[in-house]
Design a protein around this motif. Structure first.
Motif, PDB file in Angstrom:
ATOM      1  N   HIS A 271      42.656  45.504  51.115  1.00 51.73           N
ATOM      2  CA  HIS A 271      41.439  44.718  50.845  1.00 51.73           C
ATOM      3  C   HIS A 271      41.688  43.249  51.160  1.00 51.73           C
ATOM      4  CE1 HIS A 271      38.673  47.753  49.349  1.00 51.73           C
ATOM      5  NE2 HIS A 271      39.701  48.328  48.748  1.00 51.73           N
ATOM      6  N   GLY A 272      42.074  42.447  50.165  1.00 52.05           N
ATOM      7  CA  GLY A 272      42.248  41.021  50.405  1.00 52.05           C
ATOM      8  C   GLY A 272      43.420  40.724  51.319  1.00 52.05           C
ATOM      9  N   ILE A 273      43.335  39.575  52.024  1.00 50.56           N
ATOM     10  CA  ILE A 273      44.375  39.185  52.967  1.00 50.56           C
ATOM     11  C   ILE A 273      44.495  37.672  52.960  1.00 50.56           C
ATOM     12  CG2 ILE A 273      42.830  39.090  54.973  1.00 50.56           C
ATOM     13  CD1 ILE A 273      45.146  40.474  56.573  1.00 50.56           C
ATOM     14  N   ALA A 274      45.729  37.163  53.116  1.00 47.77           N
ATOM     15  CA  ALA A 274      45.966  35.724  53.063  1.00 47.77           C
ATOM     16  C   ALA A 274      47.231  35.394  53.839  1.00 47.77           C
ATOM     17  CB  ALA A 274      46.111  35.252  51.611  1.00 47.77           C
ATOM     18  N   ILE A 275      47.334  34.150  54.254  1.00 44.75           N
ATOM     19  CA  ILE A 275      48.581  33.640  54.807  1.00 44.75           C
ATOM     20  C   ILE A 275      49.422  33.173  53.630  1.00 44.75           C
ATOM     21  CG2 ILE A 275      49.658  32.024  56.406  1.00 44.75           C
ATOM     22  CD1 ILE A 275      47.797  34.118  57.708  1.00 44.75           C
ATOM     23  N   GLY A 276      50.624  33.706  53.511  1.00 40.14           N
ATOM     24  CA  GLY A 276      51.477  33.400  52.381  1.00 40.14           C
ATOM     25  C   GLY A 276      52.184  32.072  52.520  1.00 40.14           C
ATOM     26  N   PRO A 277      52.865  31.646  51.459  1.00 37.69           N
ATOM     27  CA  PRO A 277      53.600  30.380  51.501  1.00 37.69           C
ATOM     28  C   PRO A 277      54.768  30.409  52.472  1.00 37.69           C
ATOM     29  CG  PRO A 277      54.035  31.569  49.459  1.00 37.69           C
ATOM     30  CD  PRO A 277      52.940  32.300  50.140  1.00 37.69           C
ATOM     31  N   ASP A 278      55.182  31.616  52.889  1.00 42.60           N
ATOM     32  CA  ASP A 278      56.269  31.769  53.855  1.00 42.60           C
ATOM     33  C   ASP A 278      55.760  31.882  55.288  1.00 42.60           C
ATOM     34  OD1 ASP A 278      54.998  34.185  53.488  1.00 42.60           O
ATOM     35  OD2 ASP A 278      56.835  35.371  53.256  1.00 42.60           O
ATOM     36  N   GLY A 279      54.452  31.750  55.489  1.00 42.79           N
ATOM     37  CA  GLY A 279      53.880  31.851  56.822  1.00 42.79           C
ATOM     38  C   GLY A 279      53.581  33.260  57.270  1.00 42.79           C
ATOM     39  N   ALA A 280      53.975  34.257  56.486  1.00 41.10           N
ATOM     40  CA  ALA A 280      53.662  35.649  56.812  1.00 41.10           C
ATOM     41  C   ALA A 280      52.250  35.980  56.339  1.00 41.10           C
ATOM     42  CB  ALA A 280      54.672  36.591  56.164  1.00 41.10           C
ATOM     43  N   VAL A 281      51.742  37.114  56.808  1.00 42.35           N
ATOM     44  CA  VAL A 281      50.442  37.618  56.369  1.00 42.35           C
ATOM     45  C   VAL A 281      50.682  38.583  55.213  1.00 42.35           C
ATOM     46  CG1 VAL A 281      48.395  38.911  57.047  1.00 42.35           C
ATOM     47  CG2 VAL A 281      49.501  37.366  58.693  1.00 42.35           C
ATOM     48  N   TRP A 282      49.939  38.425  54.138  1.00 49.19           N
ATOM     49  CA  TRP A 282      50.056  39.290  52.974  1.00 49.19           C
ATOM     50  C   TRP A 282      48.697  39.929  52.698  1.00 49.19           C
ATOM     51  CZ3 TRP A 282      54.501  39.813  49.756  1.00 49.19           C
ATOM     52  CH2 TRP A 282      55.596  39.029  50.141  1.00 49.19           C
ATOM     53  N   THR A 283      48.714  41.203  52.333  1.00 49.59           N
ATOM     54  CA  THR A 283      47.473  41.884  51.999  1.00 49.59           C
ATOM     55  C   THR A 283      47.651  42.697  50.725  1.00 49.59           C
ATOM     56  OG1 THR A 283      45.765  43.410  52.822  1.00 49.59           O
ATOM     57  CG2 THR A 283      48.016  43.860  53.498  1.00 49.59           C
ATOM     58  N   ALA A 284      46.589  42.744  49.934  1.00 45.97           N
ATOM     59  CA  ALA A 284      46.582  43.518  48.690  1.00 45.97           C
ATOM     60  C   ALA A 284      46.134  44.941  48.986  1.00 45.97           C
ATOM     61  CB  ALA A 284      45.648  42.872  47.671  1.00 45.97           C
ATOM     62  N   LEU A 285      46.905  45.902  48.523  1.00 51.79           N
ATOM     63  CA  LEU A 285      46.613  47.320  48.731  1.00 51.79           C
ATOM     64  C   LEU A 285      46.147  47.896  47.396  1.00 51.79           C
ATOM     65  CD1 LEU A 285      49.799  48.228  50.823  1.00 51.79           C
ATOM     66  CD2 LEU A 285      47.619  47.279  51.618  1.00 51.79           C
ATOM     67  N   GLU A 286      44.940  48.422  47.373  1.00 49.34           N
ATOM     68  CA  GLU A 286      44.346  48.827  46.097  1.00 49.34           C
ATOM     69  C   GLU A 286      45.099  49.975  45.437  1.00 49.34           C
ATOM     70  OE1 GLU A 286      39.919  49.345  44.110  1.00 49.34           O
ATOM     71  OE2 GLU A 286      40.127  49.195  46.285  1.00 49.34           O
ATOM     72  N   THR A 287      45.919  50.678  46.186  1.00 46.23           N
ATOM     73  CA  THR A 287      46.697  51.759  45.592  1.00 46.23           C
ATOM     74  C   THR A 287      47.906  51.260  44.800  1.00 46.23           C
ATOM     75  OG1 THR A 287      47.788  52.002  47.746  1.00 46.23           O
ATOM     76  CG2 THR A 287      46.007  53.532  47.238  1.00 46.23           C
ATOM     77  N   GLY A 288      48.119  49.908  44.731  1.00 40.58           N
ATOM     78  CA  GLY A 288      49.122  49.405  43.821  1.00 40.58           C
ATOM     79  C   GLY A 288      50.231  48.568  44.439  1.00 40.58           C
ATOM     80  N   SER A 289      50.103  48.152  45.692  1.00 37.15           N
ATOM     81  CA  SER A 289      51.152  47.413  46.361  1.00 37.15           C
ATOM     82  C   SER A 289      50.590  46.195  47.070  1.00 37.15           C
ATOM     83  CB  SER A 289      51.882  48.303  47.387  1.00 37.15           C
ATOM     84  OG  SER A 289      52.454  49.439  46.771  1.00 37.15           O
ATOM     85  N   VAL A 290      51.493  45.388  47.588  1.00 41.04           N
ATOM     86  CA  VAL A 290      51.135  44.366  48.564  1.00 41.04           C
ATOM     87  C   VAL A 290      51.963  44.637  49.813  1.00 41.04           C
ATOM     88  CG1 VAL A 290      50.469  42.614  46.888  1.00 41.04           C
ATOM     89  CG2 VAL A 290      52.838  42.704  47.708  1.00 41.04           C
ATOM     90  N   ALA A 291      51.423  44.256  50.953  1.00 41.64           N
ATOM     91  CA  ALA A 291      52.152  44.404  52.214  1.00 41.64           C
ATOM     92  C   ALA A 291      52.371  43.021  52.814  1.00 41.64           C
ATOM     93  CB  ALA A 291      51.387  45.290  53.191  1.00 41.64           C
ATOM     94  N   ARG A 292      53.561  42.822  53.356  1.00 44.34           N
ATOM     95  CA  ARG A 292      53.909  41.576  54.043  1.00 44.34           C
ATOM     96  C   ARG A 292      54.073  41.895  55.536  1.00 44.34           C
ATOM     97  NH1 ARG A 292      58.291  38.862  56.161  1.00 44.34           N
ATOM     98  NH2 ARG A 292      58.339  36.595  55.846  1.00 44.34           N
ATOM     99  N   ILE A 293      53.374  41.131  56.369  1.00 39.84           N
ATOM    100  CA  ILE A 293      53.419  41.350  57.803  1.00 39.84           C
ATOM    101  C   ILE A 293      53.987  40.110  58.459  1.00 39.84           C
ATOM    102  CG2 ILE A 293      52.102  41.908  59.889  1.00 39.84           C
ATOM    103  CD1 ILE A 293      50.394  42.486  56.601  1.00 39.84           C
TER     104      ILE A 293
END
Length: 295
Positions: A271-293
């Motif tokens: 669902h939600g997505i943002a640029i993280g403080p480390d410059g990577a892309v982070w997204t919230a996964l409604e099944t209970g995790s976050v992903a870092r790209i």
């Protein structure tokens, strides 16, 4: 064609029943999330330390979260409140005049106030830091105003999910609507580094680009049922977006070149997505995790 990005990592932060939904970078160099189903706000450091705070009553359902102009985090609650939480976890809530308004999209405007959408009232709202609320009515009924973002022109731009339109509201409350082709159902919107508004069409499976003069471009995704949901602009000039129907994240260049990446866990519901403080892309996964790209 879509592929599994070799630099995607997932980190469990909650149970599937708690529903990580929105994510943003805080002023403290951490990631902040809403847990929609458990009624909580979470703080996640880059080394994996997680802190959780009540967002209000357990049933308050916090949705979109954003960094405020006061170095606190502000978020919308479906129970008719805006919430504010400091980086130390101190919570304040502001009740809206209509408890059924269902505030959703939220951003800081160029005037230092919080601007927000109300899904159920066909209104855009403005909140000062001490909670004074002003409303601006839209001309469309049943329009379902969704996400909102500061534009490059000193105005706020927002999506009208059920009216198939992109709206612009200036600081005096004057509203202009830009219609989209029918069946678009836009949701997420962001201002790109190119000075255009980039948005996603959840029903049409497309990414759209609208310049401030009203010129529109649309870019179809590889999967027409991808259901793109949220979008964020990266400093590189690209925009990244979630596809919760296709279990992917996508990247689009200012010229419209698309790259799409499958997430490692099937059915993870990004669902939600943002640029993280480390410059990577982070997204919230409604099944209970976050992903870092990494990119």
């Amino acid at each position: 064609m879509p592929n599994t990005h070799p630099a995607i990592r997932e980190f469990a932060v909650a149970g599937a029943e708690e529903g990580p939904y929105s994510i943003t970078t805080g002023p403290d160099g951490a990631l902040w999330l809403t847990f929609a189903h458990s009624g909580e706000i979470a703080r996640l450091t880059l080394d994996g330390q997680l802190s959780r705070y009540p967002a209000g009553p357990e049933s308050c359902r916090p949705t979109v979260i954003t960094r405020g102009p006061d170095d606190a985090l502000w978020f919308a609650r479906t129970d008719g409140h805006l919430g504010r939480i400091t980086t130390g976890g101190e919570l304040t809530a502001f009740a809206l005049p209509d408890p059924a308004a269902n505030p959703f999209g939220l951003c800081t405007g160029p005037d230092g106030a919080l601007w927000f959408t109300e899904l159920n009232t066909d209104r855009i709202g403005r909140a000062t830091l001490d909670g004074d609320i002003t409303h601006f009515a839209l001309t469309s009924t049943g329009a379902f105003p969704s996400f909102i973002t500061p534009g490059p022109d000193g105005a706020l731009w927002f999506t009208l999910n059920q009216a198939d339109a992109i709206g612009r509201i200036d600081l005096t409350g004057e509203v202009v609507l830009h219609p989209l082709p029918g069946g678009a159902a836009p949701v997420g919107i962001t201002c790109g580094a190119d000075g255009a508004l980039w948005f996603v069409e959840i029903a049409a499976g497309k990414v759209g680009r609208l310049d401030v003069g009203g010129d529109l471009q649309e870019f179809p995704l590889h999967h027409p049922d991808a259901k793109p949901h949220a979008i964020t602009a990266a400093p590189s000039g690209d925009c990244w977006f979630t596809q919760w129907g296709a279990n992917r994240v996508g990247r689009i260049s200012p010229g419209g070149h698309l790259t799409e990446h499958d997430l490692p866990t099937p059915g993870s519901e990004p669902h939600g997505i943002a640029i993280g403080p480390d410059g990577a892309v982070w997204t919230a996964l409604e099944t209970g995790s976050v992903a870092r790209i990494a990119h």
